[in-house]
Design an enzyme around this catalytic site. Structure first.
Site, PDB file in Angstrom:
ATOM      1  NE  ARG A 268      44.849  29.400  69.777  1.00 23.50           N
ATOM      2  CZ  ARG A 268      45.606  28.327  69.704  1.00 23.50           C
ATOM      3  NH1 ARG A 268      45.078  27.149  69.394  1.00 23.50           N
ATOM      4  NH2 ARG A 268      46.897  28.389  69.929  1.00 23.50           N
TER       5      ARG A 268
ATOM      6  CG  ASN B 151      44.863  30.181  66.200  1.00 22.92           C
ATOM      7  OD1 ASN B 151      44.177  31.069  66.672  1.00 22.92           O
ATOM      8  ND2 ASN B 151      46.127  29.991  66.560  1.00 22.92           N
TER       9      ASN B 151
END
Length: 96
Positions: free
Chosen positions: A24, A42
């Protein structure tokens, strides 16, 4: 960003080794560097989903960055579907 005629938005879902490896933050860093707005998150199934908005050339470059990954990140697949633009974001953020 480039003129508004070239602005597009994509929804992407990445699978592979993309959780627990800094994926990320990797996506956020590359998106910000390219002037892209949106978010990355996520998912409970082990994938990572994102929405990214910017000029088409920058988004294609971000997609290439994601597919290349790094020593830890190994993307097996990345769906990349165009969607309506939102124009209501100021940054590229990591969502919980």
């Amino acid at each position: 960003m480039a003129d508004s005629e070239n602005i597009v938005r994509y929804k992407g879902t990445a699978t592979g080794r993309v959780q627990g490896v800094g994926f990320r933050a990797f996506v956020q860093k590359h998106a910000i560097k390219r002037g892209i707005k949106g978010w990355v998150r996520n998912m409970s199934d082990g994938s990572v989903t994102m929405e990214a908005e910017g000029d088409k050339t920058s988004l294609e470059a971000l997609r290439d960055d994601i597919m290349k990954g790094n020593l830890f990140i190994k993307v097996k697949a990345l769906s990349w579907e165009e969607m309506p633009i939102k124009c209501d974001e100021d940054d590229f953020v990591i969502l919980k």
